[in-house]
Enzyme design. Structure first.
Site, short mmCIF file in Angstrom:
data_model
loop_
_atom_site.label_atom_id
_atom_site.label_comp_id
_atom_site.label_asym_id
_atom_site.label_seq_id
_atom_site.Cartn_x
_atom_site.Cartn_y
_atom_site.Cartn_z
N ASP A 1 0.77 -1.19 0.07
CA ASP A 1 0.10 -0.05 -0.11
C ASP A 1 0.79 1.26 -0.15
O ASP A 1 0.34 2.30 -0.59
CB ASP A 1 -0.92 -0.05 1.15
CG ASP A 1 -2.25 -0.97 1.01
OD1 ASP A 1 -2.17 -1.37 0.16
OD2 ASP A 1 -2.74 -1.36 2.19
N ASP B 1 12.62 5.54 3.17
CA ASP B 1 14.23 5.61 2.99
C ASP B 1 14.62 7.01 2.83
O ASP B 1 14.93 7.79 1.76
CB ASP B 1 14.02 4.95 1.49
CG ASP B 1 13.70 3.64 1.54
OD1 ASP B 1 14.46 2.60 1.94
OD2 ASP B 1 12.90 3.14 1.06
N GLN C 1 18.00 7.82 1.33
CA GLN C 1 17.89 7.84 -0.24
C GLN C 1 17.31 8.89 -0.89
O GLN C 1 17.63 9.43 -1.91
CB GLN C 1 17.04 6.52 -0.37
CG GLN C 1 16.40 6.37 -2.04
CD GLN C 1 15.83 4.86 -2.15
OE1 GLN C 1 16.65 4.15 -2.31
NE2 GLN C 1 14.54 4.89 -2.53
N GLN D 1 22.63 -2.61 -6.15
CA GLN D 1 22.45 -1.95 -4.86
C GLN D 1 22.42 -3.19 -3.83
O GLN D 1 22.01 -2.73 -2.65
CB GLN D 1 21.23 -0.83 -4.76
CG GLN D 1 19.74 -1.36 -4.96
CD GLN D 1 18.67 -0.55 -5.21
OE1 GLN D 1 18.61 0.05 -6.20
NE2 GLN D 1 18.12 -0.35 -4.08
N HIS E 1 3.74 1.56 -1.61
CA HIS E 1 3.96 1.87 -3.10
C HIS E 1 2.70 2.60 -3.96
O HIS E 1 2.66 3.56 -4.46
CB HIS E 1 4.40 0.66 -3.99
CG HIS E 1 5.63 0.21 -3.50
ND1 HIS E 1 5.51 -1.09 -2.92
CD2 HIS E 1 6.92 0.60 -3.34
CE1 HIS E 1 6.92 -1.30 -2.71
NE2 HIS E 1 7.80 -0.11 -3.05
N SER F 1 8.74 -3.86 1.47
CA SER F 1 8.45 -5.29 0.93
C SER F 1 9.29 -6.27 1.72
O SER F 1 8.95 -7.35 1.87
CB SER F 1 9.38 -5.15 -0.09
OG SER F 1 8.66 -4.23 -1.22
O1 PAF Z 1 13.69 2.33 -2.76
C1 PAF Z 1 13.80 1.74 -3.86
O2 PAF Z 1 12.68 0.70 -4.07
C2 PAF Z 1 15.01 1.64 -4.68
O3 PAF Z 1 16.13 1.87 -3.97
C3 PAF Z 1 14.75 2.52 -6.03
C4 PAF Z 1 14.69 3.86 -5.65
C5 PAF Z 1 13.54 1.77 -6.77
C6 PAF Z 1 16.21 2.19 -6.84
O4 PAF Z 1 16.29 0.75 -7.10
#
Ligand code: PAF
EC number: 6.3.2.1
Length: 279
Positions: free
Chosen positions: A31, A147, A150, A57, A33, A183
């Site tokens: 949810d 994140d 990020q 990554q 996403h 996830s």
């Molecule tokens: O946050 C994520 O799911 C990943 O780090 C991303 C931004 C899709 C890059 O692979």
């Protein structure tokens, strides 16, 4: 929903639009996403999601091979959320030759916290996000605040390379008990799932201590680490940082509490923004 598996298909299809709004993902959608997709929809003239599990990554010992791939339900969820275009390249389509040209983000931000515990992680993230941006050419892209580091890294990259993309941060989507959706929550056993809420509780306790006027941030951090460790967690970090650059804060600056900890075999992260520290 149009599904493009190659960069050429994607570009052909998007040529008709002026303002793609983009949500990059690694699939196994929840949810959180879908909230990003809904937030992206009014921001562009076409809503694009990507699903790509990005090998770059993941560290060698991490869960790249076992990362859940749930194609059918992901497509269904994206359709229901109103996504117009899904870009789902395989590795050959996105990395037709070894991706030796990479984005190396500022070490002051990339080598601390997540970057310290997962060396090279942000090189992998920034490289794939830069490449996805080149493929989709969005005018706006939405990333979750869960994140946190990020999101900051992407904002910095976009600024430094003058990419014409507005980056929107979306509030963390939480389960009823407060656990941030991820996830990787799917890896938790029933007992671990019940325990997992303690991570957000630890962050709240840190915020309350700051708001109550406690000045010794190191003591607050140590207490939070100890509390989780005593419950059987293996914490990587629970820290209070300055919101602007994730460095050690001075009095009066807005803070964020950030946490990463392993529960059984699952590593969870979370964060909580805290209003200015009392001066
Ligand atoms: O946050 C994520 O799911 C990943 O780090 C991303 C931004 C899709 C890059 O692979």
């Amino acid at each position: 929903m149009y599904i493009a598996h190659t960069i050429a298909e994607l570009r052909d299809h998007l040529a008709a639009f002026e303002r793609p709004a983009f949500v990059p993902t690694m699939g196994n959608l929840h949810d959180g996403h879908l909230a990003l997709i809904r937030q992206a929809r009014p921001l562009g003239d076409v809503t694009v999601a990507s699903i790509f599990v990005n090998r770059l990554q993941f560290l060698p010992h991490e869960d790249f091979d076992t990362y859940p791939r749930t194609w059918d339900s992901d497509c269904e969820k994206l359709r229901t959320a109103g996504c117009d275009v899904l870009f789902a390249p395989d590795e050959k389509a996105l990395y037709p030759e070894p991706q030796t040209c990479k984005v190396h983000p500022d070490p002051a931000l990339a080598d601390i916290l997540e970057g310290h515990f997962r060396p090279g992680f942000f090189v992998g993230v920034c490289t794939v996000v830069m490449k996805l941006f080149q493929c989709v050419q969005p005018r706006v892209a939405v990333f979750g605040k869960k994140d946190y580091q990020q999101l900051m890294m992407i904002r910095h990259m976009v600024r430094q390379f003058a990419l014409p993309i507005e980056i929107v941060g979306s509030e963390t989507f939480r389960a009823e008990d407060g656990l941030a959706l991820s996830s990787r929550n799917g890896y938790l056993s029933e007992a671990e799932r019940a325990e997992a809420v303690q991570l957000s509780k630890a962050l709240k306790a840190m915020a309350q201590a700051v708001q109550a006027g406690e000045r010794d941030l190191a003591a607050i951090e140590a207490r939070a680490m100890q509390a989780l460790a005593q419950r059987g967690w293996q914490p990587d970090y629970l820290v209070l940082r300055r919101r602007s650059d994730l460095q050690a804060p001075s009095a009066g600056e807005p803070l964020v509490a950030l946490a990463a900890a392993r529960l059984g075999g699952t590593r969870l992260i979370d964060n909580l923004e805290i209003d200015a520290m009392p001066s």
